[in-house]
Design a protein around this motif. Structure first.
Motif, PDB file in Angstrom:
ATOM      1  N   GLU A 235       2.830  56.711 -62.775  1.00 16.73           N
ATOM      2  CA  GLU A 235       2.605  57.466 -62.959  1.00 16.73           C
ATOM      3  C   GLU A 235       0.784  57.734 -62.619  1.00 16.73           C
ATOM      4  O   GLU A 235       0.153  59.088 -62.720  1.00 16.73           O
TER       5      GLU A 235
ATOM      6  N   VAL B 142      -0.191  63.068 -66.305  1.00 23.20           N
ATOM      7  CA  VAL B 142       0.660  63.592 -64.757  1.00 23.20           C
ATOM      8  C   VAL B 142       1.510  64.907 -65.483  1.00 23.20           C
ATOM      9  O   VAL B 142       1.410  65.771 -64.102  1.00 23.20           O
TER      10      VAL B 142
ATOM     11  N   SER C 227       8.291  64.379 -63.060  1.00 19.82           N
ATOM     12  CA  SER C 227       7.063  63.986 -63.063  1.00 19.82           C
ATOM     13  C   SER C 227       6.651  63.346 -64.610  1.00 19.82           C
ATOM     14  O   SER C 227       6.066  62.067 -64.823  1.00 19.82           O
TER      15      SER C 227
ATOM     16  N   SER D 230       8.742  57.220 -67.560  1.00 18.81           N
ATOM     17  CA  SER D 230       8.125  57.221 -68.923  1.00 18.81           C
ATOM     18  C   SER D 230      10.037  57.159 -69.825  1.00 18.81           C
ATOM     19  O   SER D 230       9.696  55.780 -70.651  1.00 18.81           O
TER      20      SER D 230
ATOM     21  N   ALA E 295       1.678  59.277 -69.202  1.00 14.60           N
ATOM     22  CA  ALA E 295       2.503  60.793 -69.620  1.00 14.60           C
ATOM     23  C   ALA E 295       2.526  62.018 -69.133  1.00 14.60           C
ATOM     24  O   ALA E 295       2.251  63.017 -68.378  1.00 14.60           O
TER      25      ALA E 295
ATOM     26  N   LEU F  18       5.302  61.582 -56.704  1.00 16.00           N
ATOM     27  CA  LEU F  18       6.438  60.675 -57.435  1.00 16.00           C
ATOM     28  C   LEU F  18       7.520  59.566 -56.968  1.00 16.00           C
ATOM     29  O   LEU F  18       7.373  58.497 -57.313  1.00 16.00           O
TER      30      LEU F  18
END
Length: 334
Positions: free
Chosen positions: A261, A191, A27, A31, A188, A284
């Motif tokens: 995200e 999520v 998840s 990033s 980030a 995702l």
């Protein structure tokens, strides 16, 4: 009976650790892939936000996993505890193997399939009628598994396309990407919080079932166990799956990472509100594919996608059969 409860709690913690190592890690992978955050920063931020999502917003989906599939109120408490333990062990073992091979499988699929296996095993023993399994709830869950990656992909595609058409044509691309590098820290966190709120139930649901929980309120300490387990799993073994999702599906820039995200978190948080245990992994990966397709099909690594999809297909039957086998063995010896 006390030994069974203790084993179930340990299995729940093990499952939560697996969720952190596989599901929570992917998840936050975008990033890392876009270089908005370093691996250490991803682990620190992800662990904190996953815990917050699990602890403060994880009770709705826990209820669905606990009694939405198998009508535990119709079974002897001893069998419920054995079934919960079987489901947790079978799902956890499958996820551990998948994480070792760096495959982002769905912990939601794993535990739902494992709980179904528990229900089918009790039905085969005549302790439950097969039509008493909540097939309507199962149907809704399976439908959400199909819809969530498609919705995530579509939403991510739209968001990235809007960014490309409105910003890339007006400003220097490097400047835009640098701005979104900071914005992506926010998505980030978003999520990770959303993931914790939905997927903590994959560990806490069976625990709640074993405790005889039938109401809407999940004990706080159960969510605490789930949140801590996810954070520990994320911090200790999460790097394995982060690499696959963050670097191998498609090239991720900050704008693409932001789009993926935001789309994922929005989809998952909506599902958590509705009490539906969707797959954060599927959502995702669908979102990452969506932003990849916005740059053309050639920018998506189809071999990696095929490998991931193959692992998804195997998840449900393997977890279900493994749960039936473990339950059958435990009923004989415990």
């Amino acid at each position: 009976m006390e030994l069974l409860f203790a084993l179930t709690l340990l299995a729940g913690l093990y499952m939560a650790w697996n969720i952190g190592a596989n599901d929570a890690a992917n998840s936050m992978a975008t990033s890392y892939g876009s270089k908005a955050l370093t691996l250490k920063q991803v682990i620190v931020v992800g662990s904190i936000m996953e815990f917050c999502g699990a602890f403060f917003f994880g009770h709705r989906v826990t209820h669905t996993i606990a009694k939405g599939i198998v009508p535990i109120e119709l079974l002897d408490q001893h069998l419920v505890v054995v079934g919960a333990l079987s489901a947790l062990l079978s799902a956890s073992l499958f996820i551990t193997v998948a994480t070792y091979f760096q495959l982002p499988v769905s912990t939601s699929h794993s535990i739902v399939a494992a709980m179904l296996g528990f229900g089918l095993a009790t039905a085969s023993q005549g302790r439950l009628d097969i039509d008493q399994i909540n097939w309507g709830v199962m149907g809704k869950i399976v439908l959400s598994w199909v819809i969530s990656p498609i919705f995530g992909a579509l939403l991510a595609f739209i968001i990235f396309t809007i960014i490309r058409l409105t910003l890339f044509d007006r400003f220097d691309i490097d400047v835009v990407e640098n701005v979104f590098r900071y914005l992506q820290v926010g998505t980030a966190c978003y999520v990770a919080f959303a993931h914790g709120s939905n997927d903590v139930a994959n560990a806490t649901g069976p625990i709640a079932a074993a405790l005889g929980y039938l109401g809407q309120e999940t004990p706080v300490w159960v969510l605490l166990i789930g949140g801590l387990g996810i954070s520990i799993g994320f911090a200790t073994w999460g790097y394995r799956v982060i690499e696959t999702v963050g670097r191998r599906i498609t090239e991720l820039t900050p704008t693409r990472g932001f789009s993926a995200e935001f789309a994922t978190a929005t989809t998952v948080l909506l599902a958590s509100y509705l009490g539906m245990p969707i797959s954060t992994t599927h959502t995702l990966v669908g979102s990452v594919i969506g932003v990849g397709l916005a740059g053309g099909l050639a920018s998506v690594n189809l071999k990696i996608v095929q490998r991931i999809v193959a692992s998804w297909v195997l998840t449900v039957p393997v977890a279900c059969v493994l749960s039936i086998a473990i339950y059958t063995i435990l009923v004989i010896f415990i």
